[in-house]
Write a protein that holds these residues in place. Structure first.
Motif, PDB file in Angstrom:
ATOM      1  N   ILE A   1      20.531  17.562   8.718  1.00 26.17           N
ATOM      2  CA  ILE A   1      21.757  16.920   8.231  1.00 26.17           C
ATOM      3  C   ILE A   1      21.555  16.448   6.792  1.00 26.17           C
ATOM      4  O   ILE A   1      22.394  16.643   5.917  1.00 26.17           O
ATOM      5  CB  ILE A   1      22.127  15.726   9.137  1.00 26.17           C
ATOM      6  CG1 ILE A   1      22.516  16.229  10.519  1.00 26.17           C
ATOM      7  CG2 ILE A   1      23.287  14.936   8.540  1.00 26.17           C
ATOM      8  CD1 ILE A   1      22.724  15.119  11.526  1.00 26.17           C
ATOM      9  N   TRP A   2      20.390  15.849   6.558  1.00 27.01           N
ATOM     10  CA  TRP A   2      20.048  15.375   5.219  1.00 27.01           C
ATOM     11  C   TRP A   2      20.044  16.548   4.227  1.00 27.01           C
ATOM     12  O   TRP A   2      20.497  16.431   3.092  1.00 27.01           O
ATOM     13  CB  TRP A   2      18.691  14.670   5.280  1.00 27.01           C
ATOM     14  CG  TRP A   2      18.188  14.140   3.974  1.00 27.01           C
ATOM     15  CD1 TRP A   2      18.844  14.134   2.777  1.00 27.01           C
ATOM     16  CD2 TRP A   2      16.926  13.547   3.738  1.00 27.01           C
ATOM     17  NE1 TRP A   2      18.066  13.568   1.813  1.00 27.01           N
ATOM     18  CE2 TRP A   2      16.883  13.197   2.363  1.00 27.01           C
ATOM     19  CE3 TRP A   2      15.819  13.258   4.543  1.00 27.01           C
ATOM     20  CZ2 TRP A   2      15.766  12.592   1.796  1.00 27.01           C
ATOM     21  CZ3 TRP A   2      14.707  12.656   3.973  1.00 27.01           C
ATOM     22  CH2 TRP A   2      14.694  12.323   2.612  1.00 27.01           C
TER      23      TRP A   2
ATOM     24  N   PRO B   1      19.174  13.877  -3.165  1.00 20.54           N
ATOM     25  CA  PRO B   1      18.656  15.245  -3.203  1.00 20.54           C
ATOM     26  C   PRO B   1      18.394  15.755  -1.784  1.00 20.54           C
ATOM     27  O   PRO B   1      18.156  14.949  -0.889  1.00 20.54           O
ATOM     28  CB  PRO B   1      17.342  15.108  -3.984  1.00 20.54           C
ATOM     29  CG  PRO B   1      17.184  13.680  -4.320  1.00 20.54           C
ATOM     30  CD  PRO B   1      18.223  12.887  -3.618  1.00 20.54           C
ATOM     31  N   PRO B   2      18.459  17.079  -1.569  1.00 18.00           N
ATOM     32  CA  PRO B   2      18.218  17.629  -0.233  1.00 18.00           C
ATOM     33  C   PRO B   2      16.829  17.266   0.289  1.00 18.00           C
ATOM     34  O   PRO B   2      15.898  17.047  -0.499  1.00 18.00           O
ATOM     35  CB  PRO B   2      18.331  19.144  -0.428  1.00 18.00           C
ATOM     36  CG  PRO B   2      18.895  19.348  -1.768  1.00 18.00           C
ATOM     37  CD  PRO B   2      18.793  18.100  -2.545  1.00 18.00           C
ATOM     38  N   ALA B   3      16.693  17.230   1.612  1.00 18.49           N
ATOM     39  CA  ALA B   3      15.443  16.807   2.242  1.00 18.49           C
ATOM     40  C   ALA B   3      14.261  17.644   1.752  1.00 18.49           C
ATOM     41  O   ALA B   3      13.175  17.104   1.530  1.00 18.49           O
ATOM     42  CB  ALA B   3      15.577  16.901   3.753  1.00 18.49           C
ATOM     43  N   SER B   4      14.493  18.966   1.566  1.00 16.25           N
ATOM     44  CA  SER B   4      13.372  19.840   1.204  1.00 16.25           C
ATOM     45  C   SER B   4      12.756  19.404  -0.123  1.00 16.25           C
ATOM     46  O   SER B   4      11.538  19.334  -0.261  1.00 16.25           O
ATOM     47  CB  SER B   4      13.843  21.283   1.138  1.00 16.25           C
ATOM     48  OG  SER B   4      14.972  21.379   0.309  1.00 16.25           O
TER      49      SER B   4
ATOM     50  N   LEU C   1      10.787  16.203   0.373  1.00 17.94           N
ATOM     51  CA  LEU C   1       9.550  16.424   1.119  1.00 17.94           C
ATOM     52  C   LEU C   1       8.484  17.064   0.230  1.00 17.94           C
ATOM     53  O   LEU C   1       7.297  16.729   0.339  1.00 17.94           O
ATOM     54  CB  LEU C   1       9.819  17.304   2.347  1.00 17.94           C
ATOM     55  CG  LEU C   1      10.492  16.571   3.509  1.00 17.94           C
ATOM     56  CD1 LEU C   1      10.806  17.530   4.633  1.00 17.94           C
ATOM     57  CD2 LEU C   1       9.613  15.440   4.013  1.00 17.94           C
ATOM     58  N   VAL C   2       8.899  17.960  -0.672  1.00 20.32           N
ATOM     59  CA  VAL C   2       7.934  18.584  -1.592  1.00 20.32           C
ATOM     60  C   VAL C   2       7.279  17.495  -2.448  1.00 20.32           C
ATOM     61  O   VAL C   2       6.056  17.437  -2.576  1.00 20.32           O
ATOM     62  CB  VAL C   2       8.639  19.637  -2.480  1.00 20.32           C
ATOM     63  CG1 VAL C   2       7.729  20.046  -3.629  1.00 20.32           C
ATOM     64  CG2 VAL C   2       9.018  20.849  -1.651  1.00 20.32           C
ATOM     65  N   VAL C   3       8.105  16.600  -3.008  1.00 17.07           N
ATOM     66  CA  VAL C   3       7.554  15.515  -3.836  1.00 17.07           C
ATOM     67  C   VAL C   3       6.654  14.626  -2.994  1.00 17.07           C
ATOM     68  O   VAL C   3       5.580  14.201  -3.439  1.00 17.07           O
ATOM     69  CB  VAL C   3       8.691  14.674  -4.464  1.00 17.07           C
ATOM     70  CG1 VAL C   3       8.112  13.580  -5.345  1.00 17.07           C
ATOM     71  CG2 VAL C   3       9.615  15.555  -5.258  1.00 17.07           C
ATOM     72  N   PHE C   4       7.077  14.373  -1.752  1.00 15.54           N
ATOM     73  CA  PHE C   4       6.286  13.525  -0.852  1.00 15.54           C
ATOM     74  C   PHE C   4       4.896  14.114  -0.649  1.00 15.54           C
ATOM     75  O   PHE C   4       3.888  13.406  -0.745  1.00 15.54           O
ATOM     76  CB  PHE C   4       7.009  13.389   0.490  1.00 15.54           C
ATOM     77  CG  PHE C   4       6.261  12.603   1.518  1.00 15.54           C
ATOM     78  CD1 PHE C   4       6.152  11.223   1.408  1.00 15.54           C
ATOM     79  CD2 PHE C   4       5.651  13.241   2.583  1.00 15.54           C
ATOM     80  CE1 PHE C   4       5.455  10.493   2.350  1.00 15.54           C
ATOM     81  CE2 PHE C   4       4.946  12.520   3.528  1.00 15.54           C
ATOM     82  CZ  PHE C   4       4.856  11.140   3.405  1.00 15.54           C
TER      83      PHE C   4
ATOM     84  N   TYR D   1      13.114   8.784  -3.503  1.00 13.68           N
ATOM     85  CA  TYR D   1      13.270   9.030  -2.071  1.00 13.68           C
ATOM     86  C   TYR D   1      11.923   9.316  -1.403  1.00 13.68           C
ATOM     87  O   TYR D   1      11.665   8.885  -0.285  1.00 13.68           O
ATOM     88  CB  TYR D   1      14.237  10.184  -1.824  1.00 13.68           C
ATOM     89  CG  TYR D   1      15.686   9.753  -1.880  1.00 13.68           C
ATOM     90  CD1 TYR D   1      16.292   9.206  -0.770  1.00 13.68           C
ATOM     91  CD2 TYR D   1      16.424   9.886  -3.043  1.00 13.68           C
ATOM     92  CE1 TYR D   1      17.612   8.800  -0.815  1.00 13.68           C
ATOM     93  CE2 TYR D   1      17.742   9.486  -3.112  1.00 13.68           C
ATOM     94  CZ  TYR D   1      18.337   8.942  -1.991  1.00 13.68           C
ATOM     95  OH  TYR D   1      19.632   8.529  -2.034  1.00 13.68           O
ATOM     96  N   ALA D   2      11.055  10.048  -2.123  1.00 10.98           N
ATOM     97  CA  ALA D   2       9.747  10.356  -1.550  1.00 10.98           C
ATOM     98  C   ALA D   2       8.957   9.068  -1.321  1.00 10.98           C
ATOM     99  O   ALA D   2       8.276   8.911  -0.295  1.00 10.98           O
ATOM    100  CB  ALA D   2       8.981  11.293  -2.477  1.00 10.98           C
TER     101      ALA D   2
END
Lengths: 280, 257
Positions: free
Chosen positions: A42-43, A58-61, A64-67, A243-244
């Motif tokens: 959904i995110w 920003p989209p979850a993907s 998550l990459v930055v995370f 967000y990350a």
């Protein structure tokens, strides 16, 4: 009532009814995983379909990459470490002070009555009200974070310890006395086992509150740590990074909750609430 | 216990503390610690008057709106998720994450998504305060006594009547515990949302005082926040005692027995 009582002032305690139920459909962990994946989808979809401005979410993907990238950076782990030091140090000081004071006040009925009104008055004062004072006294030093963390988590532990001491069975106490157990032995064998479950509940709540206050003070006052990194990312318009970092903060919270629960289960392995037997 | 003795216990320590404060500051010129009289004067001068309506009332309105919405949404979704087993299993880990997320970090996010206005502040309060209510409601609904639940089903009590007369009362004590946590988090978030991004409200005003080194004014602001916290906790205790009177009665009987 011993096993149920701590829940009245804190987080849910596992009920007794769940074990009997038969399991139908896919097992729980799989469903939970599906829930997480659904949330991430959904995110991902909201910004991609322009329901929400992708500049703001920003989209979850991407996040998550930055995370994952963050996990390889020394600066990130330094920030985590700084947050954890404020958290741990503050929690330790608050816990020890609250435990000692709680045991002293709780086991003396005069002190208990005399301090009741003051404690009830000081406890609801929100710890963030102390932010301006902390800034004046310590600036961006760790001291200001510690002051907030200690104030907030102190009450959580103190109240639980007071409840716990009040819960000591009078028969057990009198029996121990008539068998000639000294003050130290009574504390060790009667008072402490009764208080321990309450104390652990207080400690678990305090650990969560301490993290909130540690992050808050970094976010608002600017002590170095994860919260400060979030504020920097936000003011630098590095939205994915922000967000990350928020994701990382949540993970830190999950880990802390998990560890506290593990400690609680270990220390209370003998207690009926953990053994899962019927409570009389 | 006689009334005089009770009053002594109630007021003894507070009076002693204020006296100590008064005595230790009597000859001091400390910049950080105001004298009790000075603080009381400042309190009246600063907060009784226009500022009460300009800063305190809007903040408290946001706080109240946030708390009410968080409680209503939390109980609503909690009953729903708690009653449907697959929904509970599906959402549990995600909710655990949001519970563990320190609420203040959501302030910058909501600032971006909503902008800086009153609905952002209310959203901040809800986003942090809803979790204890939601998770405690789920837990309370799940732990409904199975005999009671089966009896209700046998008698054909379903739908709203079931929620009203079985689910909500038996989850009540758990929900109350959640609401108590929710209140203190909501107050914290009210202050933070105003400290972070605002040009009015209690949090903003107190930080302004601190930045301009108006120390007695800053202390008086801290007192205001403390008073709001205390009033909230009194309202909660009073309501809880009304709503859950049956439960406290039951506890007393059980403990005596």
């Amino acid at each position: 009532m011993t096993a149920v009582a701590p829940s009245a002032s804190g987080q849910p305690v596992t009920g007794k009814g769940q074990k009997r139920r038969t399991r139908t459909g896919p097992p729980r962990p799989l469903l939970g995983l599906a829930g997480i994946i659904g949330f991430l989808l959904i995110w991902e979809a909201l910004p991609r379909l322009s329901v929400v401005n992708p500049d703001y979410l920003p989209p979850a993907s991407e996040v998550l990459v930055v995370f994952v990238q963050n996990l390889g950076l020394t600066a990130f782990w330094v920030a985590v470490g700084q947050t954890l030091i404020s958290w741990g140090l503050g929690l330790a000081v608050a816990t020890i002070a609250a435990l000692v004071l709680g045991l002293i006040i709780g086991s003396n009925s005069f002190l208990r009555k005399a301090t009741h009104s003051t404690i009830e008055f000081l406890r609801p004062i929100p710890s963030v009200a102390l932010i301006p004072l902390a800034v004046l006294l310590f600036g961006v030093d760790r001291g200001s974070a510690l002051m907030l963390v200690i104030y907030a988590s102190f009450w959580q532990v103190l109240i639980q310890v007071l409840y716990g001491v009040a819960d000591v069975d009078t028969v057990a106490h009198d029996t121990a006395k008539s068998y000639g157990l000294g003050a130290v032995a009574r504390i060790r064998y009667v008072l402490w086992p009764t208080t321990l479950p309450y104390f652990m509940t207080g400690l678990r709540l305090a650990a969560a509150v301490a993290l909130i206050l540690a992050i808050t003070s970094e976010l608002i006052i600017g002590n170095p740590g994860l919260g400060h990194q979030i504020a920097l990312a936000q003011s630098g318009a590095a939205i994915s990074a922000m967000y990350a970092l928020i994701l990382a903060t949540g993970m830190l919270g999950v880990v802390i909750n998990f560890v506290m629960r593990l400690i609680e289960r270990r220390t209370l392995a003998w207690h009926s609430s953990i053994r899962g037997e019927a409570v009389v | 216990m006689s009334i005089a003795k009770r009053a002594a216990f109630l007021l003894g320590l507070p009076v002693l503390l204020v006296l100590t404060w008064w005595v230790t500051t009597i000859g001091s010129t400390s910049f950080f610690v105001p004298k009790p009289g000075e603080l009381a004067q400042t309190f009246v001068r600063v907060w009784i008057g226009d500022r009460f309506f300009e800063d305190v009332v809007p903040s408290v309105t946001n706080l109240a709106a946030g708390i009410v919405l968080a409680i209503v949404l939390g109980i609503g979704f909690g009953v729903l998720i708690g009653s449907v087993r697959w929904l509970r299993a599906l959402t549990e880990p995600t909710l655990e994450f949001f519970r563990a997320l320190p609420p203040p970090v959501l302030v910058p996010v909501l600032m971006l998504l909503i902008g800086i206005n009153d609905s952002m502040k209310i959203a901040v309060i809800i986003s942090g305060a809803i979790w204890p209510v939601l998770l405690n409601t789920i837990e309370g609904v799940r732990a409904v006594d199975s005999v009671l639940s089966d009896s209700a089903r046998t008698y054909g009590i379903n739908g709203w009547a079931r929620v009203r007369h079985l689910v909500l009362p038996s989850a009540g004590p758990q929900i109350a515990a959640g609401i108590r946590q929710c209140l203190s988090i909501a107050l914290i978030l009210m202050v933070i949302s105003e400290m972070f991004a605002s040009s009015a409200g209690l949090g903003f005003t107190i930080v302004q005082f601190q930045r301009s080194f108006a120390i007695p004014e800053m202390w008086s602001g801290i007192v205001v926040l403390g008073l709001i916290g205390i009033i909230l906790s009194f309202i909660f205790q009073w309501t809880e005692r009304r709503v859950l009177r049956w439960y406290h009665g039951l506890r007393e009987v059980e403990n005596a027995g």
